[in-house]
Write an enzyme that holds these catalytic residues in place. Structure first.
Site, mmCIF file in Angstrom:
data_model
loop_
_atom_site.group_PDB
_atom_site.id
_atom_site.type_symbol
_atom_site.label_atom_id
_atom_site.label_comp_id
_atom_site.label_asym_id
_atom_site.label_seq_id
_atom_site.Cartn_x
_atom_site.Cartn_y
_atom_site.Cartn_z
ATOM 1 N N THR A 103 -4.286 -8.971 -4.997
ATOM 2 C CA THR A 103 -2.994 -8.462 -4.513
ATOM 3 C C THR A 103 -2.024 -8.128 -5.640
ATOM 4 O OG1 THR A 103 -1.039 -9.108 -3.204
ATOM 5 C CG2 THR A 103 -2.208 -10.859 -4.311
ATOM 6 N N TYR A 127 1.668 -17.752 -2.168
ATOM 7 C CA TYR A 127 0.534 -16.881 -1.853
ATOM 8 C C TYR A 127 0.037 -16.177 -3.106
ATOM 9 C CZ TYR A 127 -1.778 -12.558 -0.392
ATOM 10 O OH TYR A 127 -2.643 -11.500 -0.282
#
Length: 290
Positions: A103, A127
């Site tokens: 990501t 995250y």
């Protein structure tokens, strides 16, 4: 025969891989859900691989709930950080190529210029920290591993920015969207198509394609507000999109202010032409209306 295992088989990226899977007579893909094959249990995956030899594994299994990860830290870390290390260990033992999805949230987002693969990482939420740890748990292994960082996934399937906005537009008249977070939206079908291209090219001539980290997103740059406004315009949504500062949403995890990924490496390595996000969004919404 090209044998591919896709983990997280019920997720939106796995569904897109199934939809875009090339009609190649020697390509055989198996999609395994978390219930059938849990990547956090290395012995379970090992037993599966002993009985089902593969050439490639695309890891679509991930903990993707950014806000919940702030409190559900153990589960997020197990899935996003520890499990990719297990898969790398098994790739070394069973001699397969690993494709792992990461990501843009591994970056801090303070530099207002496209982010290349070798830039310093510094996640601003938990995250992002777990996804970065997943990368770091893969890279030390002497295996052909391709880590694909991507950003702002959208499709008409699954839980993502587009589906959440479409749902909210049926329930709310005024929807606030932040204007101070900028990146490149990624149509999941485009990402899936690219993953298949990468596998077929690597299989054709593996020595040409250096393993490592690559960035992929659609072309173009936008804010969340402008993305929502464009969806509103193309989709004729019955609501108003209101620009908001991220500080207006204090209960949410921090996001990078600027996380535009530089895609030159993946384009030049694999000879890709990447569509603009507006083009892919229009195509996506057209298919949705049909």
């Amino acid at each position: 025969m090209i044998k591919v295992l896709i983990t997280g088989g019920q997720g939106q990226l796995a569904q897109a891989l199934a939809h875009t899977q090339p009609k190649h007579q020697y390509l055989f893909a198996t999609y395994q859900s978390k219930q059938a094959l849990d990547i956090t249990h290395i012995q379970q995956v090992k037993r599966y691989l002993q009985n089902n030899p593969i050439n490639y594994l695309i890891n679509c299994a991930a903990y993707t709930q950014v806000d919940h990860a702030e409190t559900d830290q153990k589960r997020a870390y197990t899935i996003n950080a520890i499990a990719p290390g297990y898969l790398a260990n098994l790739a070394q033992e069973f001699n397969f190529t690993l494709l792992h999805i990461s990501t843009d949230y591994v970056f801090e987002g303070l530099l207002a210029k496209p982010l290349i693969e070798g830039m310093t990482t510094n996640p601003v939420n938990y995250y992002g920290k777990t996804k970065l740890a997943g990368e770091q748990n893969i890279l030390p292994y002497n295996i052909p591993a391709y880590i694909i960082r991507t950003s702002w996934l959208f499709d008409v399937l699954g839980d993502n920015f587009l589906t959440r906005l479409l749902k909210r537009s049926q329930q709310e008249k005024h929807i606030g969207m932040v204007y101070d977070q900028v990146s490149s939206p990624t149509y999941i079908q485009d990402l899936a198509t690219t993953l298949w291209k990468i596998i077929l090219q690597i299989h054709e001539n593996p020595s040409l394609y250096q393993p490592g980290i690559y960035h992929y997103a659609n072309e173009g740059v936008t804010s969340r507000y402008d993305l929502a406004w464009t969806i509103h315009k193309i989709g004729n949504l019955n609501c108003n999109i209101i620009p908001k500062h991220s500080s207006d949403f204090p209960g949410f995890a921090n996001r990078p202010s600027y996380s535009v990924l530089d895609k030159e490496k993946i384009k030049s390595t694999f000879g890709l032409t990447i569509p603009h996000w507006q083009e892919s969004l229009a195509y996506c919404l057209h298919n949705y209306r049909q």
